[in-house]
Design a protein around this motif. Structure first.
Motif, PDB file in Angstrom:
ATOM      1  N   LEU A  45       0.849  -1.191   0.000  1.00  0.00           N
ATOM      2  CA  LEU A  45       0.000   0.000   0.000  1.00  0.00           C
ATOM      3  C   LEU A  45       0.880   1.234   0.000  1.00  0.00           C
ATOM      4  CD1 LEU A  45      -2.699   1.569   0.419  1.00  0.00           C
ATOM      5  CD2 LEU A  45      -2.390   1.207   2.881  1.00  0.00           C
ATOM      6  N   LEU A  46       0.661   2.117  -0.958  1.00  0.00           N
ATOM      7  CA  LEU A  46       1.401   3.370  -1.030  1.00  0.00           C
ATOM      8  C   LEU A  46       0.430   4.524  -0.807  1.00  0.00           C
ATOM      9  CD1 LEU A  46       4.017   4.936  -1.559  1.00  0.00           C
ATOM     10  CD2 LEU A  46       3.461   4.920  -3.988  1.00  0.00           C
ATOM     11  N   LEU A  47       0.620   5.243   0.290  1.00  0.00           N
ATOM     12  CA  LEU A  47      -0.173   6.430   0.596  1.00  0.00           C
ATOM     13  C   LEU A  47       0.605   7.638   0.097  1.00  0.00           C
ATOM     14  CD1 LEU A  47      -1.168   5.522   4.278  1.00  0.00           C
ATOM     15  CD2 LEU A  47      -2.535   5.183   2.204  1.00  0.00           C
ATOM     16  N   ILE A  48       0.032   8.357  -0.828  1.00  0.00           N
ATOM     17  CA  ILE A  48       0.735   9.473  -1.444  1.00  0.00           C
ATOM     18  C   ILE A  48      -0.105  10.729  -1.348  1.00  0.00           C
ATOM     19  CG2 ILE A  48      -0.169   8.916  -3.757  1.00  0.00           C
ATOM     20  CD1 ILE A  48       2.591   9.838  -4.852  1.00  0.00           C
ATOM     21  N   GLY A  49       0.559  11.858  -1.103  1.00  0.00           N
ATOM     22  CA  GLY A  49      -0.151  13.128  -0.981  1.00  0.00           C
ATOM     23  C   GLY A  49       0.791  14.226  -0.524  1.00  0.00           C
ATOM     24  N   ASP A  50       0.277  15.424  -0.394  1.00  0.00           N
ATOM     25  CA  ASP A  50       1.076  16.553   0.053  1.00  0.00           C
ATOM     26  C   ASP A  50       1.486  16.378   1.509  1.00  0.00           C
ATOM     27  OD1 ASP A  50       0.945  17.754  -2.366  1.00  0.00           O
ATOM     28  OD2 ASP A  50      -0.474  19.322  -1.822  1.00  0.00           O
ATOM     29  N   GLU A  88       8.469   8.012   3.570  1.00  0.00           N
ATOM     30  CA  GLU A  88       9.179   8.838   2.583  1.00  0.00           C
ATOM     31  C   GLU A  88       9.938   7.958   1.577  1.00  0.00           C
ATOM     32  OE1 GLU A  88       8.413  11.808   2.687  1.00  0.00           O
ATOM     33  OE2 GLU A  88       8.019  12.419   4.753  1.00  0.00           O
ATOM     34  N   LEU A  89       9.214   7.079   0.923  1.00  0.00           N
ATOM     35  CA  LEU A  89       9.828   6.127   0.003  1.00  0.00           C
ATOM     36  C   LEU A  89      10.598   6.816  -1.113  1.00  0.00           C
ATOM     37  CD1 LEU A  89      10.195   3.223  -0.991  1.00  0.00           C
ATOM     38  CD2 LEU A  89       7.972   3.393  -2.115  1.00  0.00           C
ATOM     39  N   THR A  90      10.064   7.912  -1.633  1.00  0.00           N
ATOM     40  CA  THR A  90      10.706   8.575  -2.771  1.00  0.00           C
ATOM     41  C   THR A  90      11.971   9.334  -2.386  1.00  0.00           C
ATOM     42  OG1 THR A  90       9.104  10.381  -2.462  1.00  0.00           O
ATOM     43  CG2 THR A  90       8.640   8.789  -4.196  1.00  0.00           C
ATOM     44  N   ARG A  91      12.275   9.405  -1.107  1.00  0.00           N
ATOM     45  CA  ARG A  91      13.522  10.040  -0.679  1.00  0.00           C
ATOM     46  C   ARG A  91      14.683   9.057  -0.628  1.00  0.00           C
ATOM     47  NH1 ARG A  91      13.599  15.154   0.649  1.00  0.00           N
ATOM     48  NH2 ARG A  91      11.651  16.266   0.988  1.00  0.00           N
ATOM     49  N   SER A  92      14.403   7.780  -0.783  1.00  0.00           N
ATOM     50  CA  SER A  92      15.470   6.782  -0.814  1.00  0.00           C
ATOM     51  C   SER A  92      15.920   6.565  -2.260  1.00  0.00           C
ATOM     52  CB  SER A  92      14.999   5.464  -0.190  1.00  0.00           C
ATOM     53  OG  SER A  92      13.859   4.977  -0.859  1.00  0.00           O
ATOM     54  N   ALA A 101       4.631   8.557   0.576  1.00  0.00           N
ATOM     55  CA  ALA A 101       5.433   9.396  -0.310  1.00  0.00           C
ATOM     56  C   ALA A 101       4.764  10.750  -0.439  1.00  0.00           C
ATOM     57  CB  ALA A 101       5.587   8.750  -1.686  1.00  0.00           C
ATOM     58  N   ASN A 102       5.566  11.788  -0.427  1.00  0.00           N
ATOM     59  CA  ASN A 102       5.061  13.144  -0.618  1.00  0.00           C
ATOM     60  C   ASN A 102       5.003  13.467  -2.101  1.00  0.00           C
ATOM     61  OD1 ASN A 102       4.634  13.904   2.049  1.00  0.00           O
ATOM     62  ND2 ASN A 102       6.774  14.498   2.342  1.00  0.00           N
ATOM     63  N   SER A 103       3.861  13.934  -2.549  1.00  0.00           N
ATOM     64  CA  SER A 103       3.719  14.279  -3.964  1.00  0.00           C
ATOM     65  C   SER A 103       4.637  15.434  -4.343  1.00  0.00           C
ATOM     66  CB  SER A 103       2.260  14.636  -4.269  1.00  0.00           C
ATOM     67  OG  SER A 103       1.767  15.599  -3.364  1.00  0.00           O
ATOM     68  N   ARG A 104       5.041  16.236  -3.369  1.00  0.00           N
ATOM     69  CA  ARG A 104       5.960  17.344  -3.661  1.00  0.00           C
ATOM     70  C   ARG A 104       7.384  16.867  -3.901  1.00  0.00           C
ATOM     71  NH1 ARG A 104       4.715  23.060  -0.833  1.00  0.00           N
ATOM     72  NH2 ARG A 104       2.486  23.142  -1.200  1.00  0.00           N
ATOM     73  N   ASP A 105       7.668  15.589  -3.571  1.00  0.00           N
ATOM     74  CA  ASP A 105       9.000  15.047  -3.791  1.00  0.00           C
ATOM     75  C   ASP A 105       9.159  14.462  -5.182  1.00  0.00           C
ATOM     76  OD1 ASP A 105       9.843  15.711  -1.291  1.00  0.00           O
ATOM     77  OD2 ASP A 105       9.426  13.758  -0.399  1.00  0.00           O
ATOM     78  N   ARG A 106       8.174  14.643  -6.030  1.00  0.00           N
ATOM     79  CA  ARG A 106       8.253  14.092  -7.381  1.00  0.00           C
ATOM     80  C   ARG A 106       9.507  14.635  -8.077  1.00  0.00           C
ATOM     81  NH1 ARG A 106       2.943  14.941 -10.545  1.00  0.00           N
ATOM     82  NH2 ARG A 106       2.269  13.519  -8.879  1.00  0.00           N
ATOM     83  N   GLY A 107      10.289  13.721  -8.622  1.00  0.00           N
ATOM     84  CA  GLY A 107      11.529  14.122  -9.272  1.00  0.00           C
ATOM     85  C   GLY A 107      12.741  13.935  -8.394  1.00  0.00           C
ATOM     86  N   VAL A 108      12.563  13.712  -7.081  1.00  0.00           N
ATOM     87  CA  VAL A 108      13.707  13.470  -6.203  1.00  0.00           C
ATOM     88  C   VAL A 108      14.279  12.098  -6.510  1.00  0.00           C
ATOM     89  CG1 VAL A 108      14.469  13.239  -3.802  1.00  0.00           C
ATOM     90  CG2 VAL A 108      12.763  14.970  -4.410  1.00  0.00           C
ATOM     91  N   ASN A 109      13.491  11.048  -6.282  1.00  0.00           N
ATOM     92  CA  ASN A 109      13.838   9.693  -6.698  1.00  0.00           C
ATOM     93  C   ASN A 109      12.544   9.028  -7.157  1.00  0.00           C
ATOM     94  OD1 ASN A 109      16.783   9.290  -5.964  1.00  0.00           O
ATOM     95  ND2 ASN A 109      15.988   9.885  -3.968  1.00  0.00           N
ATOM     96  N   ASP A 110      12.219   9.210  -8.409  1.00  0.00           N
ATOM     97  CA  ASP A 110      10.949   8.689  -8.921  1.00  0.00           C
ATOM     98  C   ASP A 110      10.900   7.170  -8.798  1.00  0.00           C
ATOM     99  OD1 ASP A 110       9.940  11.153  -9.593  1.00  0.00           O
ATOM    100  OD2 ASP A 110      10.778  11.129 -11.614  1.00  0.00           O
ATOM    101  N   LEU A 111       9.707   6.655  -8.511  1.00  0.00           N
ATOM    102  CA  LEU A 111       9.526   5.219  -8.403  1.00  0.00           C
ATOM    103  C   LEU A 111       9.584   4.583  -9.795  1.00  0.00           C
ATOM    104  CD1 LEU A 111       6.559   4.992  -5.856  1.00  0.00           C
ATOM    105  CD2 LEU A 111       9.011   5.034  -5.392  1.00  0.00           C
ATOM    106  N   SER A 112      10.235   3.445  -9.884  1.00  0.00           N
ATOM    107  CA  SER A 112      10.275   2.732 -11.153  1.00  0.00           C
ATOM    108  C   SER A 112       8.907   2.127 -11.445  1.00  0.00           C
ATOM    109  CB  SER A 112      11.330   1.618 -11.094  1.00  0.00           C
ATOM    110  OG  SER A 112      10.935   0.620 -10.167  1.00  0.00           O
TER     111      SER A 112
END
Length: 374
Positions: A80-85, A158-162, A206-217
């Motif tokens: 389950l991935l909860l994503i949002g601001d 913060e999955l997209t920060r890894s 994951a924070n939607s504002r982190d898009r582009g930091v480490n995008d999920l494959s």
């Protein structure tokens, strides 16, 4: 619980969870402690139609559809991935889900640029390895591996920060449901594979504002069901959240302090005004750096309440509230101060003349705070 700075949900609501478990005769997936219906009831609170002997408090404020989809996902074999601001309650929802399902919400990996594959798999106790060699006893399981062995929920904040290699390691865990430990040998009788037990799943945020930091494959995305948590814009819902958190704050700090409802209205309206201004801004320089989330709104109120308790007259005032708002939201100088000053001059000043009430004192407090920081 009184000697804990912040008790996890399974400890804070232990008595309520015990009671729900005792009356729960609905079917439960895997080794869940509560059925999906009771998990939903624990998170969203009871209603009169539920016919319970006692009231169950609402703990997360949002669309019930988000909660139900999250529960259904965890009853499947998908993550389950909860994503949002920022500040939309993703982590709090993940904690409540884990507490209700397996009574353990502390199996958490915090995603950062420094998070490594060891943090989601395993590492070694160096002194034990030197003394006795590599074995299961000298291995340090990650929170995710611990969740696998217990058939519990593992959380990844913060999955997209890894980095991508860490995300890739998570793919195999979600797909194969085991972790191989090659250091323990390859003999058939070696304990070199840790298999997940039924009930294991992963809740990531994951924070939607982190898009582009480490995008999920795309491969990792396929292993998750996405639940997008929107920013709360309904004033009634946001007021309930702020009121709930304020009461919780006062209880935790054992503070007896008057928080006038009119000042909650002022706080809600000021954030609504600033969000509207940010939406109409032509560039990022014309927006506050703050996300203006509900969580930040609660932070402003918490700062004002604590200041009033320790340095005020044990009553929250509009002047203190405005000072806390400016102090909390002015993160860039001079840009944020200029934006807040424009808001006070263009919106709050006319409103204070037209409506009166707490607005004139709020205007004065904001101007004083900006003058101090300038």
């Amino acid at each position: 619980m009184s000697d804990l700075l912040r008790a996890p949900a399974e400890i804070k609501y232990a008595e309520e969870l015990d009671w729900l478990e005792s009356i729960d005769d609905n079917p439960k997936p895997f080794s869940w402690r509560l059925s999906p219906k009771m998990v939903r009831l624990f998170i969203l609170g009871s209603e009169r139609a539920d016919g319970l002997d006692r009231e169950v408090s609402q703990k997360w404020f949002g669309d019930r559809g988000f909660v139900e989809r999250s529960i259904v996902t965890l009853a499947s074999d998908r993550g389950l991935l909860l994503i949002g601001d920022p500040g939309t309650g993703k982590s709090w929802l993940a904690e409540l889900l884990s507490a209700a399902i397996c009574r353990n919400s502390t199996l958490v990996v915090q995603g950062t640029a420094g998070t490594t594959e060891d943090h989601i798999k395993y590492s070694w106790n160096v002194s034990m390895v030197i003394a006795k060699g590599q074995s299961r006893e000298s291995m340090i399981p990650s929170p995710i591996m611990t969740a696998m062995e217990a058939g519990a929920i593992g959380r990844f904040e913060e999955l997209t920060r890894s980095t991508s290699d860490v995300q890739d390691a998570l793919i195999s865990i979600l797909s194969e449901k085991y972790i191989s430990v090659p250091e323990l040998g390859s003999d058939s009788d070696s304990d070199n594979i840790v298999f997940a037990k039924p009930g294991f799943s992963v809740i990531a945020t994951a924070n939607s504002r982190d898009r582009g930091v480490n995008d999920l494959s795309s491969a990792l995305k396929r292993r998750f069901n996405f639940v997008r948590i929107p920013v709360v814009t309904n004033k009634k819902s946001e007021a309930e959240i702020v009121r709930f958190r304020t009461e919780e704050l006062l209880r935790r700090h054992q503070i007896e302090l008057d928080v006038p409802p009119t000042l909650l209205d002022v706080l809600l309206q000021s954030f609504a005004d600033l969000r509207a201004s940010a939406a109409a801004a032509g560039s990022d320089d014309e927006k506050l750096e703050s996300a203006l989330s509900t969580a930040e709104q609660i932070g402003v109120l918490e700062d004002a309440v604590l200041h009033s308790n320790f340095f005020g007259e044990r009553t929250l005032t509009a002047h203190t509230l405005a000072s806390s708002l400016v102090g909390s939201l002015a993160r860039r100088e001079p840009e944020d101060l200029a934006i807040l000053n424009k808001y006070l001059h263009g919106v709050v000043e006319p409103r204070s003349k037209e409506q009166g009430g707490s607005w004139p004192e709020f205007l004065e407090g904001g101007r004083d705070a900006i003058s101090t920081l300038s």
